[in-house]
Design a protein around this motif. Structure first.
Motif, PDB file in Angstrom:
ATOM      1  N   THR A   1       0.903  12.385  -9.253  1.00 48.16           N
ATOM      2  CA  THR A   1       0.232  13.652  -8.937  1.00 48.16           C
ATOM      3  C   THR A   1       1.173  14.829  -9.128  1.00 48.16           C
ATOM      4  O   THR A   1       0.794  15.857  -9.716  1.00 48.16           O
ATOM      5  CB  THR A   1      -0.286  13.632  -7.489  1.00 48.16           C
ATOM      6  N   ILE A   2       2.395  14.690  -8.641  1.00 48.05           N
ATOM      7  CA  ILE A   2       3.387  15.754  -8.803  1.00 48.05           C
ATOM      8  C   ILE A   2       3.727  15.954 -10.270  1.00 48.05           C
ATOM      9  O   ILE A   2       3.842  17.088 -10.760  1.00 48.05           O
ATOM     10  CB  ILE A   2       4.656  15.425  -7.992  1.00 48.05           C
ATOM     11  N   TYR A   3       3.854  14.850 -10.983  1.00 47.31           N
ATOM     12  CA  TYR A   3       4.149  14.908 -12.421  1.00 47.31           C
ATOM     13  C   TYR A   3       3.054  15.659 -13.180  1.00 47.31           C
ATOM     14  O   TYR A   3       3.329  16.518 -14.025  1.00 47.31           O
ATOM     15  CB  TYR A   3       4.301  13.483 -12.953  1.00 47.31           C
ATOM     16  N   ASP A   4       1.792  15.345 -12.857  1.00 41.75           N
ATOM     17  CA  ASP A   4       0.671  16.021 -13.513  1.00 41.75           C
ATOM     18  C   ASP A   4       0.656  17.510 -13.185  1.00 41.75           C
ATOM     19  O   ASP A   4       0.375  18.345 -14.053  1.00 41.75           O
ATOM     20  CB  ASP A   4      -0.657  15.378 -13.103  1.00 41.75           C
ATOM     21  N   ALA A   5       0.953  17.846 -11.927  1.00 40.12           N
ATOM     22  CA  ALA A   5       0.954  19.252 -11.518  1.00 40.12           C
ATOM     23  C   ALA A   5       2.048  20.034 -12.242  1.00 40.12           C
ATOM     24  O   ALA A   5       1.829  21.174 -12.686  1.00 40.12           O
ATOM     25  CB  ALA A   5       1.141  19.350 -10.005  1.00 40.12           C
ATOM     26  N   ILE A   6       3.229  19.427 -12.366  1.00 41.17           N
ATOM     27  CA  ILE A   6       4.337  20.095 -13.072  1.00 41.17           C
ATOM     28  C   ILE A   6       3.978  20.277 -14.548  1.00 41.17           C
ATOM     29  O   ILE A   6       4.277  21.316 -15.146  1.00 41.17           O
ATOM     30  CB  ILE A   6       5.630  19.268 -12.927  1.00 41.17           C
ATOM     31  N   THR A   7       3.330  19.278 -15.139  1.00 39.36           N
ATOM     32  CA  THR A   7       2.935  19.373 -16.547  1.00 39.36           C
ATOM     33  C   THR A   7       1.966  20.523 -16.770  1.00 39.36           C
ATOM     34  O   THR A   7       2.114  21.315 -17.709  1.00 39.36           O
ATOM     35  CB  THR A   7       2.286  18.054 -17.013  1.00 39.36           C
ATOM     36  N   VAL A   8       0.967  20.637 -15.892  1.00 38.28           N
ATOM     37  CA  VAL A   8      -0.010  21.724 -16.006  1.00 38.28           C
ATOM     38  C   VAL A   8       0.673  23.076 -15.844  1.00 38.28           C
ATOM     39  O   VAL A   8       0.405  24.023 -16.591  1.00 38.28           O
ATOM     40  CB  VAL A   8      -1.129  21.550 -14.956  1.00 38.28           C
ATOM     41  N   GLY A   9       1.575  23.182 -14.865  1.00 35.91           N
ATOM     42  CA  GLY A   9       2.284  24.434 -14.643  1.00 35.91           C
ATOM     43  C   GLY A   9       3.156  24.826 -15.817  1.00 35.91           C
ATOM     44  O   GLY A   9       3.198  26.000 -16.212  1.00 35.91           O
ATOM     45  N   ALA A  10       3.829  23.840 -16.393  1.00 41.60           N
ATOM     46  CA  ALA A  10       4.700  24.123 -17.535  1.00 41.60           C
ATOM     47  C   ALA A  10       3.891  24.607 -18.743  1.00 41.60           C
ATOM     48  O   ALA A  10       4.274  25.568 -19.425  1.00 41.60           O
ATOM     49  CB  ALA A  10       5.498  22.874 -17.904  1.00 41.60           C
TER      50      ALA A  10
ATOM     51  N   GLU B   1       0.833  -1.204   0.000  1.00 41.63           N
ATOM     52  CA  GLU B   1       0.000   0.000   0.000  1.00 41.63           C
ATOM     53  C   GLU B   1       0.867   1.252   0.000  1.00 41.63           C
ATOM     54  O   GLU B   1       0.545   2.241  -0.657  1.00 41.63           O
ATOM     55  CB  GLU B   1      -0.928  -0.011   1.215  1.00 41.63           C
ATOM     56  N   ASP B   2       1.985   1.208   0.744  1.00 50.94           N
ATOM     57  CA  ASP B   2       2.911   2.347   0.766  1.00 50.94           C
ATOM     58  C   ASP B   2       3.466   2.605  -0.627  1.00 50.94           C
ATOM     59  O   ASP B   2       3.589   3.751  -1.057  1.00 50.94           O
ATOM     60  CB  ASP B   2       4.060   2.083   1.743  1.00 50.94           C
ATOM     61  N   ILE B   3       3.816   1.525  -1.321  1.00 53.26           N
ATOM     62  CA  ILE B   3       4.355   1.667  -2.668  1.00 53.26           C
ATOM     63  C   ILE B   3       3.316   2.282  -3.599  1.00 53.26           C
ATOM     64  O   ILE B   3       3.611   3.160  -4.409  1.00 53.26           O
ATOM     65  CB  ILE B   3       4.808   0.298  -3.212  1.00 53.26           C
ATOM     66  N   SER B   4       2.077   1.820  -3.457  1.00 48.99           N
ATOM     67  CA  SER B   4       1.011   2.358  -4.289  1.00 48.99           C
ATOM     68  C   SER B   4       0.796   3.839  -4.025  1.00 48.99           C
ATOM     69  O   SER B   4       0.612   4.632  -4.958  1.00 48.99           O
ATOM     70  CB  SER B   4      -0.289   1.586  -4.029  1.00 48.99           C
ATOM     71  N   LEU B   5       0.846   4.246  -2.756  1.00 47.74           N
ATOM     72  CA  LEU B   5       0.666   5.657  -2.403  1.00 47.74           C
ATOM     73  C   LEU B   5       1.804   6.508  -2.937  1.00 47.74           C
ATOM     74  O   LEU B   5       1.589   7.632  -3.423  1.00 47.74           O
ATOM     75  CB  LEU B   5       0.560   5.799  -0.881  1.00 47.74           C
ATOM     76  N   LYS B   6       3.024   5.966  -2.846  1.00 47.04           N
ATOM     77  CA  LYS B   6       4.175   6.713  -3.349  1.00 47.04           C
ATOM     78  C   LYS B   6       4.098   6.862  -4.873  1.00 47.04           C
ATOM     79  O   LYS B   6       4.436   7.913  -5.425  1.00 47.04           O
ATOM     80  CB  LYS B   6       5.469   6.020  -2.935  1.00 47.04           C
ATOM     81  N   SER B   7       3.667   5.804  -5.547  1.00 45.38           N
ATOM     82  CA  SER B   7       3.516   5.874  -6.997  1.00 45.38           C
ATOM     83  C   SER B   7       2.460   6.903  -7.374  1.00 45.38           C
ATOM     84  O   SER B   7       2.630   7.690  -8.319  1.00 45.38           O
ATOM     85  CB  SER B   7       3.136   4.502  -7.570  1.00 45.38           C
ATOM     86  N   GLU B   8       1.368   6.903  -6.632  1.00 40.55           N
ATOM     87  CA  GLU B   8       0.292   7.864  -6.896  1.00 40.55           C
ATOM     88  C   GLU B   8       0.774   9.296  -6.658  1.00 40.55           C
ATOM     89  O   GLU B   8       0.422  10.218  -7.398  1.00 40.55           O
ATOM     90  CB  GLU B   8      -0.912   7.550  -6.001  1.00 40.55           C
ATOM     91  N   ARG B   9       1.600   9.458  -5.628  1.00 37.58           N
ATOM     92  CA  ARG B   9       2.130  10.789  -5.335  1.00 37.58           C
ATOM     93  C   ARG B   9       3.058  11.257  -6.460  1.00 37.58           C
ATOM     94  O   ARG B   9       3.033  12.435  -6.850  1.00 37.58           O
ATOM     95  CB  ARG B   9       2.884  10.768  -4.006  1.00 37.58           C
ATOM     96  N   LEU B  10       3.888  10.347  -6.972  1.00 33.89           N
ATOM     97  CA  LEU B  10       4.762  10.690  -8.096  1.00 33.89           C
ATOM     98  C   LEU B  10       3.941  11.165  -9.297  1.00 33.89           C
ATOM     99  O   LEU B  10       4.266  12.173  -9.941  1.00 33.89           O
ATOM    100  CB  LEU B  10       5.605   9.478  -8.498  1.00 33.89           C
TER     101      LEU B  10
END
Length: 209
Positions: free
Chosen positions: A90-99, A79-88
């Motif tokens: 989420t951050i990736y999507d946020a950076i894409t939108v900002g760029a 579950e920790d791995i899944s949460l960390k993957s989801e967080r990665l």
């Protein structure tokens, strides 16, 4: 030959010398090699899936995991791995939108700049008035130049200016998207080791470079 006046009209001619042809061939071949190299590097980056992973000290996936963000302890919880993957992701999507938002705001200004200064280039070159019959180049300061309209040359120059600007804009967009695309994948590769992270970052930069 002018049919109305019966007078001969001197038409400027342009020749491509051997050295010019060789230079063009070198440019085309270099571009082709560069594009092929970029495609190869991009294909390698595409093989990396954005995810957290369990890795051992040798950089191989195992029952250990990259250190926890809060307390520094390793975890084997799926579950920790899944949460960390989801967080990665989420951050990736946020950076894409900002760029993309940044590029949208920047390119609105760039387009205005191209239109305004494209017009300036067109007027300055077109109004030179020294592109008469027999001229093979524009001479803005030569008093012996033949008189004649330069608006055709001005149009070509302005179009070249705008094509160059639009090409630069397109290249900048590709560069930003490739950088964002590589960013999260470099983070994923860093869980394995410095070598994988460096290779991923290098390949991402090489695609644009």
């Amino acid at each position: 030959f002018d049919a109305e006046s019966g007078a001969a009209v001197l038409v400027p001619t342009y020749e491509v010398a051997g050295s010019s042809f060789l230079a063009c061939a070198i440019i085309v071949v270099a571009c082709a090699v560069g594009l092929l190299f970029s495609i190869v590097q991009a294909s390698k980056i595409r093989t990396i899936t954005i995810r957290a992973m369990r890795v051992d000290d040798m950089g191989h996936e195992s029952t250990s995991l990259v250190m926890d963000d809060v307390n520094g302890r390793s975890s084997t919880n799926s579950e920790d791995i899944s949460l960390k993957s989801e967080r990665l992701l989420t951050i990736y999507d946020a950076i894409t939108v900002g760029a993309k938002s940044f590029l949208h705001a920047e390119y609105r200004i760039c387009v205005i700049f191209l239109v305004v200064f494209g017009g300036v280039v067109w007027v300055l070159v077109g109004s030179a008035g020294n592109c008469g019959s027999g001229q093979t180049s524009i001479r803005l300061t030569d008093p012996t130049s033949l008189e004649g309209s330069c608006w055709r040359e001005g149009t070509f120059t302005a179009v070249s200016f705008m094509v160059g600007g639009l090409t630069s804009i397109f290249s900048g967009y590709l560069g930003m998207m490739i950088a964002v695309y590589t960013n999260a994948r470099c983070t994923t590769a860093a869980q394995i080791g410095w070598t994988e992270a460096f290779n991923t970052a290098f390949r991402g930069g090489a695609v644009m470079g």
